[in-house]
Each structure stands twice: as C-alpha cells, then as structure tokens.
Design an enzyme around this catalytic site. Structure first.
Site, PDB file in Angstrom:
ATOM      1  N   HIS A   1      37.785  83.897   9.231  1.00 53.83           N
ATOM      2  CA  HIS A   1      37.876  85.005  10.101  1.00 53.83           C
ATOM      3  C   HIS A   1      38.675  85.517   8.834  1.00 53.83           C
ATOM      4  O   HIS A   1      38.611  87.551   8.924  1.00 53.83           O
ATOM      5  CB  HIS A   1      38.666  84.244  11.205  1.00 53.83           C
ATOM      6  CG  HIS A   1      38.946  85.929  12.138  1.00 53.83           C
ATOM      7  ND1 HIS A   1      38.057  86.267  12.750  1.00 53.83           N
ATOM      8  CD2 HIS A   1      40.303  86.286  11.949  1.00 53.83           C
ATOM      9  CE1 HIS A   1      38.361  87.231  13.732  1.00 53.83           C
ATOM     10  NE2 HIS A   1      40.182  87.474  13.108  1.00 53.83           N
TER      11      HIS A   1
ATOM     12  N   ASP B   1      33.698  81.623  11.062  1.00 59.51           N
ATOM     13  CA  ASP B   1      34.508  82.152  11.297  1.00 59.51           C
ATOM     14  C   ASP B   1      34.817  81.419  13.405  1.00 59.51           C
ATOM     15  O   ASP B   1      33.672  81.512  13.668  1.00 59.51           O
ATOM     16  CB  ASP B   1      34.349  83.483  11.819  1.00 59.51           C
ATOM     17  CG  ASP B   1      35.544  84.303  12.608  1.00 59.51           C
ATOM     18  OD1 ASP B   1      36.565  83.933  13.220  1.00 59.51           O
ATOM     19  OD2 ASP B   1      35.783  85.276  12.278  1.00 59.51           O
TER      20      ASP B   1
ATOM     21  N   SER C   1      38.451  92.164  13.845  1.00 60.40           N
ATOM     22  CA  SER C   1      38.988  91.139  14.497  1.00 60.40           C
ATOM     23  C   SER C   1      38.722  91.869  15.817  1.00 60.40           C
ATOM     24  O   SER C   1      38.006  92.739  16.604  1.00 60.40           O
ATOM     25  CB  SER C   1      40.340  90.468  14.764  1.00 60.40           C
ATOM     26  OG  SER C   1      40.900  89.266  15.384  1.00 60.40           O
ATOM     27  N   TRP C   2      40.073  92.058  16.355  1.00 59.53           N
ATOM     28  CA  TRP C   2      40.444  93.296  17.383  1.00 59.53           C
ATOM     29  C   TRP C   2      39.937  94.951  17.251  1.00 59.53           C
ATOM     30  O   TRP C   2      39.887  94.969  17.657  1.00 59.53           O
ATOM     31  CB  TRP C   2      42.061  92.743  18.152  1.00 59.53           C
ATOM     32  CG  TRP C   2      42.420  93.539  18.798  1.00 59.53           C
ATOM     33  CD1 TRP C   2      42.903  95.279  18.316  1.00 59.53           C
ATOM     34  CD2 TRP C   2      41.590  94.554  19.903  1.00 59.53           C
ATOM     35  NE1 TRP C   2      43.104  96.081  18.738  1.00 59.53           N
ATOM     36  CE2 TRP C   2      42.526  95.475  20.672  1.00 59.53           C
ATOM     37  CE3 TRP C   2      41.381  94.153  21.009  1.00 59.53           C
ATOM     38  CZ2 TRP C   2      42.710  96.859  21.252  1.00 59.53           C
ATOM     39  CZ3 TRP C   2      40.814  94.539  22.317  1.00 59.53           C
ATOM     40  CH2 TRP C   2      41.885  96.499  22.407  1.00 59.53           C
TER      41      TRP C   2
ATOM     42  N   GLY D   1      44.709  91.623  16.379  1.00 56.57           N
ATOM     43  CA  GLY D   1      45.400  90.930  17.387  1.00 56.57           C
ATOM     44  C   GLY D   1      44.544  91.187  18.923  1.00 56.57           C
ATOM     45  O   GLY D   1      43.948  90.510  18.599  1.00 56.57           O
TER      46      GLY D   1
END
Length: 317
Positions: free
Chosen positions: A294, A266, A109-110, A42
């Site tokens: 991704h 990605d 990711s985050w 996120g």
C-alpha cells in the site's frame, strides 16, 4: 525521487467556516512553476518533508498542507467541524490564498478519496490527477480492512488489533474502537489509538516495516491518525456508499488526465477498488505495481508516482 528541498513559504491558514481550525501549509519548488497540491492520507496522517520529493522542483510549485486535526494543524486530533466537505472547502481556501487558478492534484489512499471528491466538486480547478492506492470509502472496503479480510493475511497483527476490544464487541470493530478513542480516560483512548494505528502501519508494506510500526507508538501521531480516521469511517466518509464511482460523479471529471498507481498486494486499499474505478472510468491510465503493498514508500510505487508527476508536468496543461 527528487533531492530534498525546503519550503520557501510556510504558515497557517484558517479553515473554511471555522474559528478553531488552523491549518499548516507550505510551498516549495519553483515560485513560477506549475502548481500541484499534495493531499495526504489517513485521514489524519499529515504530511512529511519527503512528500515534496515526488515532484520536479524546477517545474512544479509544490503545495503541501495538513488537513484538519492532522500533522502541524491545530487543534490536534480535533473532530469538531471535521468532515470530507470541510476539507474540500479548505482546499479551495488555500488555492485562493495562493492565487492559483488551476492545479494538479496528487493523493494516495485517503488522499485519493479526497482528490476524487475535490475534483468532482471543482472539476474546473483541476489540471490533472495522480492517485495511488485507490480508496472510495465504500462499506465493503472498510469491512475488508477493519473486520474481515486483511485479518487473514496478517493474523499476528490482527490479534494485537483485537486485544483492546472485548469479544462481545468484536463483531463491529470500528464501532468498538470509536467508543474507546473517544473515552474520557486518556489512558484508554491512547492505548486504543496506538493499537488502531499499529494495525495500519503493520499492513501497509509488502514486507512489514519496523520504522512504520514504530510510528504508531508516537502519542501525537497515533491519537490524530486513529481518532480522525475512525471518525470519518464510522460516518461513512460523509458520503453515499459508492458515491465516487457513480456515473454522474465520474462524468464530471472524465476529461481530466488521470494516472493511477496501485500496489498489487495492497491489503489496506485492495486493487479491486482501483479496478472498479478503471471499469467505470476507462479513460484513466492504471499501473498495477507487481511487487508492492500500500505505502507510497514502496520502491516500485515511488518510482511510478515520480514518473506520473513528470508526465503531467510535461503535458503543459
């Protein structure tokens, strides 16, 4: 992926230095196993039961938690006292609550951003890092996804992302969305949240997933995901631009065994960032998956992440 399992412990803990944030956590797998903490994406994405399945439940004590305002944590979508550094402190609160001395850290990711920040802040608490879809929250990365880059590859979805924003404001999409996501009119804020979330859901796979796109239509998910992401991004992650790639920061964690899994196609967190990390930190193992975007749910990424977690468990760190 390993078979589905259920947690043997779950509940809430109070966020560090916060009276309002109650964070959901759960523990599954082997009570005496090697501890691993899963850091979700996120920010604002929350955890999913399937996230337990990256880890061998006979070898790992598997810890998942929902970061501030995300998933089951309360209050949902709250931005007050919600910064990168608050989350780092929360991880430490949870580690101490569970009587863990050191643990493996796994994030995509985050979640890769937060993993790197946490490791650079508390290198003595990290056994290993398994990271996916490297995101260091530089302005160049945000511009590519939210302003000019991914838009060239998914023009039909980009058009939907542009739709809520008047043309006069489209030169700064993150700022334009920020005002709408924080609007006092719930109809305006919800519409903006769904459009923001849909853009990421539509671009996260090599082949667009209708299930992922449908997730963006869920009010609670879209609101938390969009508000928290946008809050972090307009505040530049509460870090210096490029901080995570600075030599003095990487020198703190060079000794930590690290495997990075990156989708070649990605467009949310393009491979150039993983490559920048590899160049600055050549000790890491970098796997670029040739047929993946991704999402951690891409088959090639999923397989390699499970292998990476197995490798770290076998090292006896």
């Amino acid at each position: 992926m390993y078979p589905p399992i259920k947690p043997y412990e779950s509940g809430f803990f109070q966020g560090a230095n916060s009276e309002i944030h109650q964070l959901y956590y759960e523990v599954s797998g082997n009570k005496q196993g090697d501890p691993v903490v899963f850091l979700h994406g996120g920010p604002g994405g929350g955890t999913d039961p399937k996230d337990r399945e990256f880890f061998n439940p006979e070898k790992y004590k598997i810890v998942l938690f929902d970061q501030r305002g995300a998933g089951k944590s309360t209050p949902s979508a709250a931005l007050e006292n919600n910064t990168t550094w608050d989350l780092v402190k929360d991880i430490e609160v949870l580690r101490q609550k569970l009587n863990v001395t050191k643990w493996h850290v796994f994030g995509g990711s985050w979640g890769s951003t937060l993993s790197l920040v946490y490791a650079q802040t508390h290198p003595d608490r990290v056994k290993s890092l398994v990271l996916r879809g490297i995101f260091t929250l530089r302005q160049s990365e945000l511009r590519f996804f939210y302003q000019d880059g991914a838009s060239h590859l998914f023009p039909e979805h980009w058009e939907e992302y542009l739709a809520p924003i008047p043309e006069a404001e489209q030169h700064d999409m993150m700022k334009a969305y920020h005002s709408r996501l924080n609007s006092s009119d719930p109809n305006v804020s919800l519409a903006a949240a769904k459009a923001w979330a849909k853009w990421e859901m539509a671009t996260s796979r090599l082949i667009v997933s209708t299930d992922a796109v449908a997730q963006a239509e869920k009010d609670d998910f879209a609101t938390a995901f969009a508000r928290i992401e946008n809050h972090y991004f307009v505040n530049e992650g509460f870090m210096r631009d490029g901080q995570l790639l600075e030599k003095q920061e990487l020198d703190k964690i060079r000794h930590i065994p690290t495997i990075v899994v990156q989708g070649r196609y990605d467009v949310v967190c393009p491979a150039t960032t993983a490559w920048a990390l590899k160049r600055a930190w050549p000790e890491i193992t970098l796997h670029i998956i040739p047929d993946a975007g991704h999402s951690s749910r891409e088959p090639g990424i999923e397989k390699k992440l499970v292998e990476a977690a197995d490798i770290m468990a076998s090292k006896g760190l």
